[in-house]
Design a protein around this motif. Structure first.
Motif, PDB file in Angstrom:
ATOM      1  N   ASP A  13      36.417 -14.037 -11.973  1.00  0.00           N
ATOM      2  CA  ASP A  13      35.003 -13.893 -12.347  1.00  0.00           C
ATOM      3  C   ASP A  13      34.100 -14.185 -11.150  1.00  0.00           C
ATOM      4  N   GLY A  14      33.247 -13.246 -10.797  1.00  0.00           N
ATOM      5  CA  GLY A  14      32.292 -13.471  -9.711  1.00  0.00           C
ATOM      6  C   GLY A  14      32.870 -13.296  -8.317  1.00  0.00           C
ATOM      7  N   GLY A  31      26.986 -15.465  -8.581  1.00  0.00           N
ATOM      8  CA  GLY A  31      26.832 -16.322  -9.744  1.00  0.00           C
ATOM      9  C   GLY A  31      25.711 -15.750 -10.583  1.00  0.00           C
ATOM     10  N   LYS A  32      25.077 -16.631 -11.420  1.00  0.00           N
ATOM     11  CA  LYS A  32      24.030 -16.076 -12.285  1.00  0.00           C
ATOM     12  C   LYS A  32      22.726 -15.830 -11.527  1.00  0.00           C
ATOM     13  N   THR A  49      27.106  -6.496 -11.427  1.00  0.00           N
ATOM     14  CA  THR A  49      26.197  -7.617 -11.699  1.00  0.00           C
ATOM     15  C   THR A  49      24.739  -7.246 -11.459  1.00  0.00           C
ATOM     16  N   HIS A 100      27.166 -20.475  -9.771  1.00  0.00           N
ATOM     17  CA  HIS A 100      28.420 -20.344 -10.513  1.00  0.00           C
ATOM     18  C   HIS A 100      29.423 -21.399 -10.041  1.00  0.00           C
TER      19      HIS A 100
END
Ligand SMILES: [Zn+2]
Length: 369
Positions: A62-63, A86-87, A113, A227
Motif C-alpha cells: 500500500d502506497g 500517503g494521504k 492516488t 502514511h
C-alpha cells in the motif's frame, strides 16, 4: 504555416531502432536478461497497473509502487524508479532517460492516488536517471537530489551539448584502432556505442537540476507523507551522489544504482569507490532479512540479490588482485577479467563502464597505477 517539428515520428523510431541496433551490436544488453525475470517475483503484485513495454509499474505494498524498465523494448525510461504516497502527499523517484519516461511514471502515479505529488527525487546524476528531469519543473514539482547532482550533470552532460560529435568520440575511436587483441577491440567497440548513445541523449534533452539540493551531511532526512515513515539517506559507492529512499516499517528500499540486480554494476564514475560500495552493500545486508530492494537496474530483489551482488564484487576483487600480483598491467587487466559461469547471464551495459571501470578502481585501491 510549415511544420517546424524537429523530428518526425518516423525519424524518432529510426533513431530508437538505431539505438537498439547499437546496443545489440555492442553486446551491451543481452535482450532476455532484463525482461524474463519479473514473473514469479513474489515481492510485488504480478500484474502491473500499467505496462508500456519499455517499463511497467507494479504495486509493492500500500502506497509503494516500483517502476521497472525493460531495455529490450526501448530506452524511454532505461532505469527503474517508483513512487511512495500517503494521504497527504507523494514522492516520485527518478528522472529516467527521457522526459517521456518521467511522464509515463507521473501518469501511473495519478492513476492510483489523488494525493498531490509534493516532490520528485533523483537517486544520482547519471544520464539514465536524469535526462528526463525537465518534466518536474514543467509540472511545478519540487525536485530533490544530492547537492552535487547539478554540478556533476553540467560537467558530464552540459559539456556534450553542442560539442563536435566526431571530436568528442575520437578518443573512443582511437581505443578501437589501438586495441591489441580481438577481445579488447570488441570491448572498445561496445564502449563507443554506449558513449555515442549518451552523447546523443544529452544533445536531445534540456538538462534540468534539482531545486532542493540535499546536503549529505544533513541526511538522513525524515519525510512524512501521511502514511508511514520514510527516510532519505546517502551512501557511498556508485557515483558520489547516491541517495536512497527507505520505508523501514514497510521494509522497502529504493536503492538507485547502489544495487544492480542480476546485472554487472557500472563502476566508471570518478567518484565510484569499490571499497565504499562494498561497505554500503554490507550495511544493506545487515537490514531486515525480509527487505525488498528496488534496484536501479534489473528485477526487484531481496537480500539474496544483495548477496549475489556482494559475490560479484568479491569476484571482481579477487580477479583484480590475482592479476595485480601476477604483474599484469592495468591496460591489460582492463580487458582480461573473465565473467564466471555464475554471472554469465548478467548483462554488461558496456565493458569499460562496468568491468573495465571496476578493474581500474580496484587497481587504484591496491596502490597500482
Ligand atoms: Zn548510475
Amino acid at each position: 504555416m510549415k511544420s517546424v517539428a524537429p523530428f518526425t515520428r518516423r525519424q524518432f523510431l529510426s533513431d530508437a531502432s538505431r539505438l537498439s541496433a547499437l546496443y545489440a551490436l555492442a553486446g551491451a544488453v543481452p535482450l532476455p536478461a532484463f525482461s524474463s525475470s519479473f514473473a514469479g517475483n513474489s515481492r510485488m503484485d504480478q500484474t502491473p497497473i500499467v505496462d508500456e513495454g519499455y517499463a511497467a509499474v507494479y504495486k509493492v505494498t500500500d502506497g509503494i509502487y516500483a517502476t521497472i524498465s525493460n531495455t529490450s523494448k526501448g530506452f524511454t525510461t532505461i532505469c527503474n524508479g517508483g513512487f511512495l504516497f500517503g494521504k497527504d502527499a507523494g514522492l516520485v523517484l527518478e528522472g529516467f532517460g527521457t522526459p517521456m519516461g518521467s511522464h509515463f511514471q507521473l501518469d501511473a502515479y495519478h492513476k492510483v492516488t489523488q494525493a498531490p505529488v509534493t516532490g520528485a527525487l533523483v537517486t544520482h546524476y547519471h544520464f539514465d536517471h536524469t535526462m528526463g528531469n525537465a518534466t518536474y519543473g514543467a509540472n511545478s514539482i519540487q525536485f530533490w537530489g544530492h547537492a552535487n547532482v547539478a554540478k556533476r550533470m553540467m560537467e558530464s552532460y552540459g559539456s556534450m551539448q553542442g560539442a563536435d560529435r566526431a571530436a568528442f568520440l575520437a578518443p573512443s575511436e582511437k581505443r578501437i584502432q589501438n586495441a591489441n587483441s580481438d577481445v579488447a577491440k570488441r570491448h572498445a567497440q561496445g564502449d563507443l556505442g554506449a558513449i555515442s548513445n549518451v552523447f546523443d541523449m544529452a544533445n536531445k534533452t534540456s538538462l534540468a537540476f534539482p531545486n532542493r539540493p540535499l546536503d549529505p551531511a544533513k541526511l538522513p532526512l525524515h519525510v512524512d507523507l501521511g502514511h508511514f515513515p520514510i527516510s532519505v539517506e546517502h551512501f557511498p559507492g556508485h557515483s558520489g551522489t547516491d541517495i536512497i529512499v527507505r520505508a523501514p516499517e514497510q521494509k522497502v528500499v529504493f536503492a538507485g544504482d547502489l544495487v544492480f540486480s542480476q546485472s554487472y554494476p557500472a563502476c566508471f564514475d570518478e567518484q565510484c569507490t569499490m571499497s565504499g560500495w562494498r561497505n554500503t552493500l554490507k550495511t544493506f545486508a545487515s537490514w531486515d532479512k525480509d527487505t525488498t530492494f528496488v534496484p536501479g537496474h534489473g528485477p526487484v530483489c531481496g537480500q539474496d540479490g544483495i548477496q549475489n551482488l556482494r559475490d560479484l564484487f568479491d569476484d571482481l576483487g579477487e580477479q583484480a588482485e590475482k592479476m595485480h600480483k601476477a604483474g599484469v598491467p592495468l591496460s591489460d587487466a582492463f580487458d582480461q577479467y573473465v565473467i564466471p559461469e555464475k554471472f554469465k547471464t548478467y548483462p554488461v551495459f558496456a565493458w569499460g563502464f562496468c568491468i573495465g571501470g571496476a578493474m581500474a578502481k580496484l587497481y587504484a585501491e591496491m596502490g597500482a597505477h
